[in-house]
Write an enzyme that holds these catalytic residues in place. Structure first.
Site, PDB file in Angstrom:
ATOM      1  N   HIS A 168      -8.856   3.937  -2.365  1.00  0.00           N
ATOM      2  CA  HIS A 168      -7.503   3.441  -2.093  1.00  0.00           C
ATOM      3  C   HIS A 168      -7.038   2.502  -3.206  1.00  0.00           C
ATOM      4  O   HIS A 168      -7.038   1.279  -3.054  1.00  0.00           O
ATOM      5  CB  HIS A 168      -7.509   2.723  -0.742  1.00  0.00           C
ATOM      6  CG  HIS A 168      -6.204   2.115  -0.337  1.00  0.00           C
ATOM      7  ND1 HIS A 168      -4.973   2.568  -0.787  1.00  0.00           N
ATOM      8  CD2 HIS A 168      -5.928   1.063   0.499  1.00  0.00           C
ATOM      9  CE1 HIS A 168      -4.016   1.836  -0.257  1.00  0.00           C
ATOM     10  NE2 HIS A 168      -4.561   0.911   0.520  1.00  0.00           N
ATOM     11  N   CYS A 178       0.791  -1.235   0.000  1.00  0.00           N
ATOM     12  CA  CYS A 178       0.000   0.000   0.000  1.00  0.00           C
ATOM     13  C   CYS A 178       0.820   1.280   0.000  1.00  0.00           C
ATOM     14  O   CYS A 178       0.276   2.360  -0.221  1.00  0.00           O
ATOM     15  CB  CYS A 178      -0.945   0.008   1.196  1.00  0.00           C
ATOM     16  SG  CYS A 178      -2.120  -1.354   1.199  1.00  0.00           S
TER      17      CYS A 178
END
Length: 454
Positions: free
Chosen positions: A395, A140
């Site tokens: 995201h 991430c």
């Protein structure tokens, strides 16, 4: 030989702490900074006039759209990256042949395929064949890692101009595990925990640290409220590059041209009552729901970095200064706590305290971990994700770091002298955290720990 000895002498003078240095100081400099942990690149150790600072000249992103049903569901990944790369050229009048490297964070796509797509996107954007491209994957934080890698390369003198970017199409490349899992994993608990679904790690954080369902839902509502307000007031227009693409009707197959310029996952009317009706997704008696988790998204971002002396010579405006970066490891079972460990490390490396930071962009992978990190560090909620976060905006794994750089630096620019330092951070699957410190470029006040030179 005499020249080499003289160079060594000068270098050693620079390395000496200011308190013990006997070397003469320029008369034009009324102050000297005291020693700090981060060395000569720390925010309080230096000021904005140093030509070897690594600065951000431009930072842009696409809108972020819901995977499989949003505005980019029929868009090729390379067609997401190309517009933001092209914007860096068009909006700065950069000569693309001067770029030393393009580093793109990406997570889910097969490595070789994504590397090829990124190279193709660079050609679409107008970069010549002489400009190299590579990808980086730290889950991430990949987009932020790309920016940090470029900053480090510039600092090392490998090149003077580079681009850190991020790309993810979670429509094209959904999260999946290919092949079998090594049976050895069964005898290593932490290795087993690397395979936990991210939602389970969210539940682990909530239960271990007592983050309630109400706190999580409140954080999600606030994320949507702030993102909706930022969109309505036009704040995101400075950072979003419109993307001309197409939408395909799944029933008829008919294509319709569209231009996407607004994040499509924001729910302005989100309420505690509505979120309270949602069932837990990962655990029967859990607290993590689709409403208090980050959105699965498609998008891209790109950040143009260069040595300050080069930016000054070219007459380019500077958005910010890249100060420090830190990546840390944490327990994979509670991977969401990563920012609580990474932020202090990055801030300390910059010679700062948490109270010195004016704005934070902390990725909202899950409300549980976001709330925990905020509370653990004792951060002012009014300083964090002031324009919403991943629960509202989205995201796209590899692109999030680059998106956050664009959002943070444009907000710091709007706030002017009231905002000097900003931090970006996120948790990372398999148990890590990353954080970076940025300084607003035009801050010219005296250094906070400076003293009069004698």
């Amino acid at each position: 030989m005499e020249t080499a000895i003289n160079r060594q002498r000068i270098l050693l003078q620079h390395l000496q702490p200011s308190s013990s240095s006997s070397s003469p100081r320029p008369e034009s400099s009324p102050i000297s900074a005291s020693e700090c942990l981060a060395g000569d690149s720390a925010a309080y150790q230096r000021n904005h006039v140093f030509g070897d600072d690594v600065v951000i000249v431009a930072a842009y992103r696409t809108a972020l759209c819901k995977s499989k049903r949003g505005g980019f569901k029929d868009t090729y990944p390379d067609d997401l990256l190309a517009p933001v790369l092209k914007a860096l050229i068009d909006k700065t009048n950069l000569n693309p042949s001067e770029v030393g490297d393009i580093v793109v964070g990406s997570v889910l796509a097969p490595g070789s395929q994504r590397a090829s797509e990124c190279r193709m996107a660079a050609f679409y954007a107008g970069f010549p064949e002489t400009v190299p491209v590579r990808t980086v994957n730290r889950q991430c934080s990949s987009g932020l890692q790309a920016v940090a890698d470029v900053a480090a390369a510039i600092k090392a003198g490998f090149y003077d101009i580079g681009i850190g970017a991020g790309l993810e199409s979670m429509t094209v490349n959904p999260m999946a595990w290919e092949g079998s899992v090594n049976p050895k994993v069964k005898i290593f608990e932490q290795a087993q925990n690397c395979l936990l679904p991210m939602g389970i790690t969210s539940e682990n954080v909530a239960s271990r640290f007592g983050v309630s369902r109400k706190e999580q839902d409140q954080a999600a509502v606030e994320s949507h409220r702030r993102a909706a307000a930022a969109t309505a007031s036009g704040k995101f227009k400075d950072e979003i590059i419109p993307v001309a693409t197409k939408i395909v009707d799944p029933k008829t197959g008919q294509e319709a041209p569209v231009t996407i310029s607004v994040d499509d996952g924001i729910r302005p009317n989100a309420s505690l009552a509505d979120l309270g009706k949602l069932r837990p997704v990962f655990k029967k008696d859990g607290t993590t729901t689709a409403g208090n988790s980050s959105q699965v998204s498609d998008g891209a971002g790109a950040v143009l970095l260069m040595k300050r002396s080069v930016a000054d010579k070219k007459g380019m405006p500077i958005l910010g200064v890249f100060r420090t970066f830190a990546a840390v490891g944490v327990d994979p079972a509670i991977m969401g706590v990563g920012p609580a460990a990474a932020i202090p490390a990055a801030v300390k490396a910059a010679g700062l305290e948490l109270d010195d930071i004016d704005l934070f962009e902390i990725n909202e992978a899950f409300a549980s971990q976001f709330v925990y990190c905020r509370n653990k560090l004792g951060l002012d909620p009014e300083k964090i994700n002031v324009n919403g976060g991943a629960m509202a905006i989205g995201h796209p794994l590899g692109a999030t770091g680059a998106r956050c750089v664009a959002t943070l630096l444009h907000e710091m620019k709007r706030r002017g002298k009231d905002c000097r330092f900003g931090v970006i951070s996120m948790c990372i699957g398999t148990g890590m955290g990353a954080a970076a410190v940025f300084e607003r470029a035009d801050h010219g006040d005296e250094l906070c720990n400076a003293r009069v030179a004698r």
